[in-house]
Write a protein that holds these residues in place. Sequence first.
Motif, short mmCIF file in Angstrom:
data_model
loop_
_atom_site.label_atom_id
_atom_site.label_comp_id
_atom_site.label_asym_id
_atom_site.label_seq_id
_atom_site.Cartn_x
_atom_site.Cartn_y
_atom_site.Cartn_z
N TYR A 101 -10.05 -35.44 -14.75
CA TYR A 101 -11.27 -34.73 -13.81
C TYR A 101 -10.76 -33.84 -13.06
N PRO A 102 -9.92 -33.91 -12.01
CA PRO A 102 -9.42 -32.54 -11.43
C PRO A 102 -9.08 -31.39 -12.15
N ILE A 103 -8.81 -31.43 -13.49
CA ILE A 103 -8.21 -30.36 -14.36
C ILE A 103 -9.63 -29.81 -14.86
N SER A 104 -10.57 -30.68 -15.18
CA SER A 104 -11.98 -30.25 -15.56
C SER A 104 -12.75 -29.50 -14.34
N TRP A 105 -12.48 -29.82 -13.17
CA TRP A 105 -13.04 -29.16 -12.06
C TRP A 105 -12.40 -27.64 -12.07
N PHE A 106 -11.04 -27.66 -11.95
CA PHE A 106 -10.16 -26.54 -11.56
C PHE A 106 -10.58 -25.60 -12.76
N TYR A 107 -10.79 -25.90 -13.87
CA TYR A 107 -11.15 -24.84 -15.15
C TYR A 107 -12.53 -24.69 -15.23
N ASN A 108 -13.33 -25.59 -14.55
CA ASN A 108 -14.96 -25.56 -14.80
C ASN A 108 -15.17 -25.67 -15.92
N ASN A 109 -14.83 -26.84 -16.89
CA ASN A 109 -14.79 -27.08 -18.22
C ASN A 109 -14.93 -28.45 -18.52
N ASP A 110 -15.84 -29.26 -18.75
CA ASP A 110 -16.06 -30.65 -18.70
C ASP A 110 -15.16 -31.20 -20.10
#
Length: 495
Positions: A101-110
């Motif tokens: 989830y934080p990886i998705s947020w950091f790279y702005n990609n779900d």
Amino acid sequence: MKENEISLKAAAFINITARYTNIILQIIANAILARLLTANDYGIIAIILVFTSFFVLLSDMGLGAGVIQNKQLKSDDIDNIYSMTIYAGIALMGIFILLSYPISWFYNNDVFIPVGSLLSISVLFSTINIIPNAILMKQKRFKLAGIRTIVISVLSYVVAIILAYYGYKYYALVVQSLVLSSVTYLLNIWSTKLKFKLKFKFSSVKKILGFSAYDFGFNIINYFARNTDSLLTGKFMSSAALGFYSRAYNLMLYPVMNLTHVISPILHPILSDHQDNKEYIFDKYLKVYKLLSLMGIFISVFCYFSAHELINIIYGPNWESTVPCMAALGVSIWFQMTSSSCGSIYRSLGMTSLMFKSVTRFVPIQLVMIFIGVLSKDIMTLSWCVSISFIIKYFIEYYYLVGKGFNKSVIGFLQKNTPEVFIVLLMCVVMLLIKNIPENNVFASLGYKFFACLVTFIVGLVMTKQLKFLMPMVPNRYRNKYANFRLRKSQKNYL
């Protein structure tokens, strides 16, 4: 002593056969996948694999190397250590799912949420495979491991190609990783017969903790140094830019991983039997070093001058942006192939603390070079910065290994590279002279450059009398014929 020498040669031959078969299979599979997938697909996987690899390293804690090095461990101790890795694997799998989830947020990609959740299973299997794999290496069952690697690799790539063909995009690469890690573990645990203990004894882990702690620290720091470029490129450039860069980086790693790592995994299990005899280990390593060094200079020069042909043949014309990156990274292959073998020697000497010290001196330099490359917003500049950092690493590594580990003259050791420098200069002159010869067919151009490079390389070997260091690669019957020919020639000259 002779018996150990034969074991080293036999193990190297088995590893070489398995590795090179695997290389051919990987090149064919990646050539197909590169035509079915996009740079963006590879960029997404390159980002998430950075994190999965870190979690596997986190779970290892140097335990695999510690099990190989410690000759006093009993089967009960190994079962205890193995049981601990199972608990660690389950915990890390759960943490990795949450981390998606934080990886998705950091790279702005779900997309990183489902991809990360699936790859958490790969984290689990890779973690619990650490000890079974170490046992196979400790028992010197290189043939079994080699055959197994080839079979599982074929299976995983076939699955990936089928999924990519039917439009599953980056999920094809996710499943390939899952098949590789799960099937490898299942076959390894079946071979080693390790037993899981619901309540394991941490006292068994303590027996290897001193050795493993520095090895773990080295792997963690080295991991971040090698992956910071991918993390920052994906964030501050784009997934596509990372895709182009990662393809060049992975292609550069083929000779580094599949030549150096043919020999490195067998050096530790075999040379660790002589950890109190530095002279024996140094003598054996010098032969390995010269072999890797001579192969490295040929591959470096060839990759630099043939980057265009290699990229177009392996990945296709759509990956032209990868060419300058491949040329830049190719320069560092010589330095990486030699210095990458140092870890096995540190471990064989029982000097993982010295290995840890060397990486703490190198990593700040590499991070500065990576930041310079990323801030330039240009993947070619980044490639040159990374390449230069690997060259600097070479000198730091041998300052510690030769100067501190073996207590030898570092200058004297570096002077052994004089023949290689001459051969490189000779090859570069020839390749520069022929580079403007027009050739529309990339296959013909690659063959032409390879032939010119090879002939010049052989001439350089003969002129510098370095051919003898490559003789271990030649089958015994041909070496004996060559030795008899030289003997008859010397006798004739004498008469």
